[in-house]
Design an enzyme around this catalytic site. Structure first.
Site, PDB file in Angstrom:
ATOM      1  N   SER A 131       0.809  -1.225   0.000  1.00  0.00           N
ATOM      2  CA  SER A 131       0.000   0.000   0.000  1.00  0.00           C
ATOM      3  C   SER A 131       0.841   1.274   0.000  1.00  0.00           C
ATOM      4  CB  SER A 131      -0.942   0.014   1.205  1.00  0.00           C
ATOM      5  OG  SER A 131      -0.217   0.163   2.407  1.00  0.00           O
ATOM      6  N   LYS A 186       0.673   4.573   6.947  1.00  0.00           N
ATOM      7  CA  LYS A 186       0.136   5.380   5.846  1.00  0.00           C
ATOM      8  C   LYS A 186       0.778   6.764   5.907  1.00  0.00           C
ATOM      9  CE  LYS A 186      -2.916   2.131   4.819  1.00  0.00           C
ATOM     10  NZ  LYS A 186      -2.762   1.280   3.614  1.00  0.00           N
ATOM     11  N   SER A 289      -4.761   0.685  -1.778  1.00  0.00           N
ATOM     12  CA  SER A 289      -4.566   0.992  -0.374  1.00  0.00           C
ATOM     13  C   SER A 289      -5.913   1.160   0.321  1.00  0.00           C
ATOM     14  CB  SER A 289      -3.742   2.283  -0.213  1.00  0.00           C
ATOM     15  OG  SER A 289      -3.699   2.696   1.137  1.00  0.00           O
TER      16      SER A 289
END
Length: 324
Positions: A131, A186, A289
């Site tokens: 991701s 992230k 993602s």
């Protein structure tokens, strides 16, 4: 002391059983809690070794030596000059740390250092998915700075120092809101109060389009295909991102998360206003993602730290180094 080997065996068996049940999926483990308990238990043994058990062994060895000296003097008084008395091996045996202390007190210094480093300074993580490609690849072993955003107490995660404010563009590790036992990584896109728009694969923050520049296509060796690659500037440092040709910006399968009333979904994408004390995060591999577009915002109390360094990738040593 005679009961200590059995008690220690029970304690060690409990730790092994917990880890085994965690590994097999029978329970949901908590590594921070295991480290805290292991450090505390071995610390108790370490203190007891220094204050109680070692002095007992030293007194026993000293008593043995005194008895040997008395025996030698007695033999000399009897006119026996040659005798076979060697207490060194017996003293060494008496002073030797038994197994149940070797596996507890002996491990404490190492566990204490690891616990302090992992809890308050740096924690290692392994990138499990794609991701964050192209910034981070599957198999990258990274370090996370745990004091940048403020030091937190282990297990209860209570912040005890303020630290720096989270900035747009930071790569963060956090406890996944739908399942806090999992850690996710992230990039921070929206700060508290920001209006984040991701429409037709274009990102806008508070009405301003985030600058991007097209780069040569990225070839993913795992997927064996090319992806569109761009350079984006959310903060002072640019970073790269990927888009997959043929996939629209429509967000399909978003869950019913807390604060969803602050988001509007359309065929073009999603628009969200970030609630106070929370963050909007996205992966750099934008079409591959699961992030805030799908499961919502990251509360400040879920933050683990800022990811900043790849310390190893066994398949590609050139990956070692800092990243943005």
């Amino acid at each position: 002391m005679s009961a200590m080997p059995a008690l220690t065996a029970v304690v060690l068996a409990a730790f092994v059983g917990y880890i085994g049940a965690w590994y097999t999926g029978a329970i949901e483990g908590n590594f921070a809690l295991v480290m805290l308990l292991a450090t505390f238990v071995t610390g108790v043994y370490w203190v007891a070794e220094k204050l109680l058990f070692l002095p007992q062994r030293q007194r026993a060895a000293q008593k043995l030596e005194q008895q040997a000296q008395a025996r030698t003097a007695q033999l000399q008084r009897q006119g026996i000059a040659q005798h076979d008395v060697n207490v060194d091996a017996s003293k060494e045996h008496l002073l030797r740390q038994p197994w149940w202390l070797d596996w507890t007190a002996g491990l404490f210094p190492v566990l204490f250092v690891v616990f302090v480093l992992r809890s308050f300074l740096f924690e290692p993580f392994k990138i499990p998915s794609g991701s964050m490609i192209p910034t981070l690849l599957v198999g990258d072993l990274i370090l996370v700075n745990k004091f940048t955003y403020g030091v937190r107490l282990p297990v209860i995660n209570k912040k005890i120092t303020e630290g720096q404010a989270v900035a747009r563009g930071d790569v963060i590790v956090f406890r996944y809101p739908p399942q806090p036992s999992l850690d996710y990584i992230k990039r921070v896109v929206g700060l508290p109060g920001d209006k984040v728009e991701y429409l037709n694969k274009r990102l806008r923050i508070n009405g301003q389009e985030v600058p991007t520049e097209a780069l040569p296509d990225f070839f993913d060796t795992d997927a064996m295909r090319y992806f569109q690659q761009f350079e984006e500037r959310l903060g002072p440092q640019p970073h790269r991102l990927l888009n997959t040709p043929g996939i629209a910006g429509y967000i399909q399968g978003a869950s019913d998360f807390a604060g969803r009333d602050q988001c509007t979904y359309s065929v073009e994408g999603v628009t969200c206003t970030v609630p106070p004390g929370q963050y909007f995060v996205m992966g750099d591999n934008r079409d591959n993602s699961l992030d805030s577009r799908y499961w919502g915002f990251v509360p400040d109390e879920n933050l683990v730290g800022r990811a900043f360094f790849v310390w190893m990738n066994f398949g590609n040593l050139k990956r070692i180094g800092s990243f943005h």
